[in-house]
Write a protein that holds these residues in place. Sequence first.
Motif, PDB file in Angstrom:
ATOM      1  N   LEU A  20       0.587  -1.302  -0.074  1.00  0.00           N
ATOM      2  CA  LEU A  20       0.007   0.086   0.009  1.00  0.00           C
ATOM      3  C   LEU A  20       0.715   1.244   0.070  1.00  0.00           C
ATOM      4  CD1 LEU A  20      -2.889  -0.847   2.523  1.00  0.00           C
ATOM      5  CD2 LEU A  20      -3.100  -0.523   0.206  1.00  0.00           C
ATOM      6  N   SER A  21       1.954   1.202   0.699  1.00  0.00           N
ATOM      7  CA  SER A  21       2.825   2.393   0.851  1.00  0.00           C
ATOM      8  C   SER A  21       3.665   2.727  -0.467  1.00  0.00           C
ATOM      9  CB  SER A  21       3.976   2.301   1.813  1.00  0.00           C
ATOM     10  OG  SER A  21       4.840   3.273   1.968  1.00  0.00           O
ATOM     11  N   ILE A  22       3.914   1.594  -1.238  1.00  0.00           N
ATOM     12  CA  ILE A  22       4.439   1.871  -2.555  1.00  0.00           C
ATOM     13  C   ILE A  22       3.448   2.355  -3.561  1.00  0.00           C
ATOM     14  CG2 ILE A  22       5.538   0.559  -4.373  1.00  0.00           C
ATOM     15  CD1 ILE A  22       6.623  -1.120  -2.416  1.00  0.00           C
ATOM     16  N   LEU A  23       2.383   1.514  -3.599  1.00  0.00           N
ATOM     17  CA  LEU A  23       1.310   1.986  -4.510  1.00  0.00           C
ATOM     18  C   LEU A  23       0.658   3.468  -4.279  1.00  0.00           C
ATOM     19  CD1 LEU A  23      -0.482  -1.492  -4.943  1.00  0.00           C
ATOM     20  CD2 LEU A  23       1.136  -0.323  -6.539  1.00  0.00           C
ATOM     21  N   LEU A  24       0.586   3.717  -3.096  1.00  0.00           N
ATOM     22  CA  LEU A  24      -0.167   5.180  -2.812  1.00  0.00           C
ATOM     23  C   LEU A  24       0.896   6.235  -3.040  1.00  0.00           C
ATOM     24  CD1 LEU A  24      -2.107   4.417   0.613  1.00  0.00           C
ATOM     25  CD2 LEU A  24      -2.892   5.043  -1.514  1.00  0.00           C
ATOM     26  N   ARG A  25       2.257   6.147  -2.824  1.00  0.00           N
ATOM     27  CA  ARG A  25       3.304   7.141  -3.225  1.00  0.00           C
ATOM     28  C   ARG A  25       3.255   7.084  -4.605  1.00  0.00           C
ATOM     29  NH1 ARG A  25       6.708   4.442   0.562  1.00  0.00           N
ATOM     30  NH2 ARG A  25       7.908   3.621  -1.201  1.00  0.00           N
ATOM     31  N   ARG A  26       3.279   5.922  -5.406  1.00  0.00           N
ATOM     32  CA  ARG A  26       3.481   6.045  -6.875  1.00  0.00           C
ATOM     33  C   ARG A  26       2.288   6.493  -7.667  1.00  0.00           C
ATOM     34  NH1 ARG A  26       7.023   3.315 -10.426  1.00  0.00           N
ATOM     35  NH2 ARG A  26       6.492   3.982 -12.483  1.00  0.00           N
ATOM     36  N   SER A  43      -8.867   0.940  -6.429  1.00  0.00           N
ATOM     37  CA  SER A  43      -7.848  -0.171  -7.166  1.00  0.00           C
ATOM     38  C   SER A  43      -6.467  -0.446  -6.541  1.00  0.00           C
ATOM     39  CB  SER A  43      -7.632   0.672  -8.628  1.00  0.00           C
ATOM     40  OG  SER A  43      -6.889   1.606  -8.490  1.00  0.00           O
ATOM     41  N   ILE A  44      -5.911   0.648  -5.771  1.00  0.00           N
ATOM     42  CA  ILE A  44      -4.683   0.433  -5.081  1.00  0.00           C
ATOM     43  C   ILE A  44      -4.900  -0.598  -3.877  1.00  0.00           C
ATOM     44  CG2 ILE A  44      -3.406   1.560  -3.609  1.00  0.00           C
ATOM     45  CD1 ILE A  44      -3.595   4.111  -5.307  1.00  0.00           C
ATOM     46  N   TYR A  45      -6.140  -0.533  -3.081  1.00  0.00           N
ATOM     47  CA  TYR A  45      -6.259  -1.242  -2.076  1.00  0.00           C
ATOM     48  C   TYR A  45      -6.488  -2.788  -2.677  1.00  0.00           C
ATOM     49  CZ  TYR A  45      -6.148   1.784   1.810  1.00  0.00           C
ATOM     50  OH  TYR A  45      -5.471   2.638   2.737  1.00  0.00           O
ATOM     51  N   ALA A  46      -7.277  -3.071  -3.700  1.00  0.00           N
ATOM     52  CA  ALA A  46      -7.502  -4.110  -4.299  1.00  0.00           C
ATOM     53  C   ALA A  46      -6.351  -4.887  -4.873  1.00  0.00           C
ATOM     54  CB  ALA A  46      -8.422  -3.961  -5.524  1.00  0.00           C
ATOM     55  N   CYS A  47      -5.360  -4.086  -5.723  1.00  0.00           N
ATOM     56  CA  CYS A  47      -4.040  -4.734  -6.156  1.00  0.00           C
ATOM     57  C   CYS A  47      -3.478  -5.149  -4.762  1.00  0.00           C
ATOM     58  CB  CYS A  47      -3.287  -3.632  -6.662  1.00  0.00           C
ATOM     59  SG  CYS A  47      -1.797  -4.115  -7.576  1.00  0.00           S
ATOM     60  N   LYS A  58       7.485 -10.857  -1.346  1.00  0.00           N
ATOM     61  CA  LYS A  58       7.845  -9.522  -1.435  1.00  0.00           C
ATOM     62  C   LYS A  58       7.294  -8.653  -2.436  1.00  0.00           C
ATOM     63  CE  LYS A  58      12.114 -10.997  -2.620  1.00  0.00           C
ATOM     64  NZ  LYS A  58      13.559 -10.801  -3.049  1.00  0.00           N
ATOM     65  N   THR A  59       7.524  -7.162  -2.457  1.00  0.00           N
ATOM     66  CA  THR A  59       7.018  -6.344  -2.970  1.00  0.00           C
ATOM     67  C   THR A  59       7.565  -6.223  -4.542  1.00  0.00           C
ATOM     68  OG1 THR A  59       8.413  -4.465  -2.313  1.00  0.00           O
ATOM     69  CG2 THR A  59       6.370  -4.995  -0.929  1.00  0.00           C
ATOM     70  N   ASP A  60       8.499  -6.659  -4.927  1.00  0.00           N
ATOM     71  CA  ASP A  60       9.267  -6.755  -6.205  1.00  0.00           C
ATOM     72  C   ASP A  60       8.103  -7.162  -7.081  1.00  0.00           C
ATOM     73  OD1 ASP A  60      11.265  -6.359  -4.610  1.00  0.00           O
ATOM     74  OD2 ASP A  60      12.390  -8.243  -4.953  1.00  0.00           O
ATOM     75  N   GLY A  61       7.856  -6.125  -8.067  1.00  0.00           N
ATOM     76  CA  GLY A  61       6.995  -6.515  -9.206  1.00  0.00           C
ATOM     77  C   GLY A  61       5.801  -5.740  -8.960  1.00  0.00           C
ATOM     78  N   ILE A  62       5.464  -5.291  -7.751  1.00  0.00           N
ATOM     79  CA  ILE A  62       4.056  -4.700  -7.301  1.00  0.00           C
ATOM     80  C   ILE A  62       3.652  -3.669  -8.373  1.00  0.00           C
ATOM     81  CG2 ILE A  62       4.854  -3.369  -5.445  1.00  0.00           C
ATOM     82  CD1 ILE A  62       1.576  -5.253  -5.303  1.00  0.00           C
ATOM     83  N   VAL A  63       4.467  -2.641  -8.754  1.00  0.00           N
ATOM     84  CA  VAL A  63       4.113  -1.549  -9.528  1.00  0.00           C
ATOM     85  C   VAL A  63       4.014  -1.880 -10.979  1.00  0.00           C
ATOM     86  CG1 VAL A  63       5.297   0.431 -10.674  1.00  0.00           C
ATOM     87  CG2 VAL A  63       5.665   0.213  -8.219  1.00  0.00           C
ATOM     88  N   LYS A  64       4.581  -3.049 -11.699  1.00  0.00           N
ATOM     89  CA  LYS A  64       4.460  -3.473 -12.824  1.00  0.00           C
ATOM     90  C   LYS A  64       3.392  -4.148 -12.838  1.00  0.00           C
ATOM     91  CE  LYS A  64       8.931  -3.536 -14.662  1.00  0.00           C
ATOM     92  NZ  LYS A  64       9.914  -4.165 -15.747  1.00  0.00           N
ATOM     93  N   TYR A  65       2.632  -4.974 -11.799  1.00  0.00           N
ATOM     94  CA  TYR A  65       1.458  -5.720 -11.506  1.00  0.00           C
ATOM     95  C   TYR A  65       0.381  -4.642 -11.635  1.00  0.00           C
ATOM     96  CZ  TYR A  65      -1.995  -9.023  -9.574  1.00  0.00           C
ATOM     97  OH  TYR A  65      -3.010  -9.521  -9.217  1.00  0.00           O
ATOM     98  N   TYR A  66       0.381  -3.685 -10.778  1.00  0.00           N
ATOM     99  CA  TYR A  66      -0.673  -2.454 -10.801  1.00  0.00           C
ATOM    100  C   TYR A  66      -0.850  -1.956 -12.196  1.00  0.00           C
ATOM    101  CZ  TYR A  66      -3.444   1.426  -9.558  1.00  0.00           C
ATOM    102  OH  TYR A  66      -4.375   2.418  -9.353  1.00  0.00           O
ATOM    103  N   GLU A  67       0.376  -1.605 -12.781  1.00  0.00           N
ATOM    104  CA  GLU A  67       0.045  -0.955 -14.094  1.00  0.00           C
ATOM    105  C   GLU A  67      -0.828  -1.810 -15.179  1.00  0.00           C
ATOM    106  OE1 GLU A  67       3.881   2.274 -14.141  1.00  0.00           O
ATOM    107  OE2 GLU A  67       4.203   0.275 -14.788  1.00  0.00           O
TER     108      GLU A  67
END
Length: 73
Positions: A20-26, A43-47, A58-67
């Motif tokens: 959540l921290s990563i996605l909300l910042r980004r 959508s951020i919370y669902a992801c 781990k969080t590795d890849g979460i940004v690409k997954y969200y996108e």
Amino acid sequence: MIKQDWIYSDDRMALREQCLSILLRRFGSRMKDDGTPENSTESIYACAHDWVSQGHPKTDGIVKYYEAYYREE
């Protein structure tokens, strides 16, 4: 004693917080020209929830997954 679901364990909750921290910042502060949010907090919370419940360690890849799956165009 109530059996706790593994996705709500301390480790999984910590991972959810990191996601959540990563996605909300980004994505959380981006705004459209009309002043409305570019991406919904829903959508951020669902992801973050889906990422954790799928067993990612781990969080590795979460940004690409969200996108790829959640970003609102």
